[in-house]
Design a protein around this motif. Structure first.
Motif, PDB file in Angstrom:
ATOM      1  N   THR A  88       0.857  -1.184   0.000  1.00  0.00           N
ATOM      2  CA  THR A  88       0.000   0.000   0.000  1.00  0.00           C
ATOM      3  C   THR A  88       0.895   1.235   0.000  1.00  0.00           C
ATOM      4  O   THR A  88       2.061   1.167   0.375  1.00  0.00           O
ATOM      5  CB  THR A  88      -0.928   0.028   1.230  1.00  0.00           C
ATOM      6  N   LEU A  89       0.346   2.353  -0.442  1.00  0.00           N
ATOM      7  CA  LEU A  89       1.154   3.564  -0.582  1.00  0.00           C
ATOM      8  C   LEU A  89       0.345   4.796  -0.206  1.00  0.00           C
ATOM      9  O   LEU A  89      -0.805   4.950  -0.625  1.00  0.00           O
ATOM     10  CB  LEU A  89       1.631   3.713  -2.030  1.00  0.00           C
ATOM     11  N   THR A  90       0.977   5.666   0.562  1.00  0.00           N
ATOM     12  CA  THR A  90       0.463   7.002   0.815  1.00  0.00           C
ATOM     13  C   THR A  90       1.570   7.974   0.428  1.00  0.00           C
ATOM     14  O   THR A  90       2.709   7.833   0.894  1.00  0.00           O
ATOM     15  CB  THR A  90       0.099   7.191   2.300  1.00  0.00           C
ATOM     16  N   GLY A  91       1.265   8.923  -0.448  1.00  0.00           N
ATOM     17  CA  GLY A  91       2.220   9.945  -0.856  1.00  0.00           C
ATOM     18  C   GLY A  91       1.804  11.289  -0.295  1.00  0.00           C
ATOM     19  O   GLY A  91       0.634  11.663  -0.407  1.00  0.00           O
ATOM     20  N   ILE A  92       2.747  11.985   0.298  1.00  0.00           N
ATOM     21  CA  ILE A  92       2.451  13.262   0.940  1.00  0.00           C
ATOM     22  C   ILE A  92       3.417  14.325   0.423  1.00  0.00           C
ATOM     23  O   ILE A  92       4.643  14.144   0.486  1.00  0.00           O
ATOM     24  CB  ILE A  92       2.573  13.143   2.479  1.00  0.00           C
ATOM     25  N   GLY A  93       2.880  15.410  -0.076  1.00  0.00           N
ATOM     26  CA  GLY A  93       3.693  16.556  -0.473  1.00  0.00           C
ATOM     27  C   GLY A  93       3.987  17.402   0.750  1.00  0.00           C
ATOM     28  O   GLY A  93       3.086  17.686   1.540  1.00  0.00           O
ATOM     29  N   VAL A  94       5.247  17.782   0.910  1.00  0.00           N
ATOM     30  CA  VAL A  94       5.664  18.571   2.069  1.00  0.00           C
ATOM     31  C   VAL A  94       6.480  19.769   1.602  1.00  0.00           C
ATOM     32  O   VAL A  94       6.933  19.822   0.458  1.00  0.00           O
ATOM     33  CB  VAL A  94       6.475  17.717   3.073  1.00  0.00           C
TER      34      VAL A  94
END
Length: 134
Positions: free
Chosen positions: A106-112
């Motif tokens: 599973t994948l969660t991508g977060i822009g920071v």
């Protein structure tokens, strides 16, 4: 609370002790890995983005290996990217070299906006092999 079952990759324990966090902890059959960045042995960022992503995966793989795991054991991934609109395509081309075959985790991508001088960070949870489950 019982003592944490910490996993250290070879040769980087001083870096983690200096920054006061554990690279990974075994608990209840899982390995919880702290976010890994493309840091050189002294902790400084790899300046080139592609090299930084590759080094982040090499650092991650060092921790997984120290726990008796591989990326195939990873079940959940969180990535953090500074300016993902501009960098995602390059990063995702590099990721494919390490990701393996489907089915993928599973994948969660977060822009920071900030990662302490880094552009990419990867954090995972892996299932420990039965012989190393803590």
């Amino acid at each position: 609370m019982s003592a944490r079952d910490v996993v250290f990759p070879a040769g980087r324990q001083a870096l983690y002790e200096r920054n006061r966090y554990s690279p990974a902890i075994r608990a209840n059959g899982f390995l919880f890995v702290s976010g890994q960045v493309g840091s050189r042995p002294d902790g400084s960022p790899e300046p080139d983005l592609e090299a930084q992503v590759r080094r982040a995966f090499e650092n991650l793989n060092g921790i997984l290996s120290a726990a008796g795991c591989t990326f195939e054991d990873v079940i959940d991934v969180t990535v953090f990217v500074v300016d993902p609109a501009a960098k995602f395509d390059l990063i995702w081309r590099v990721v494919a070299d390490y990701w393996g075959e489907a089915p993928h985790p599973t994948l969660t991508g977060i822009g920071v906006t900030w990662l302490y001088g880094f552009q990419f960070e990867i954090k995972v949870i892996a299932k420990l092999p039965e012989s190393t489950a803590g």
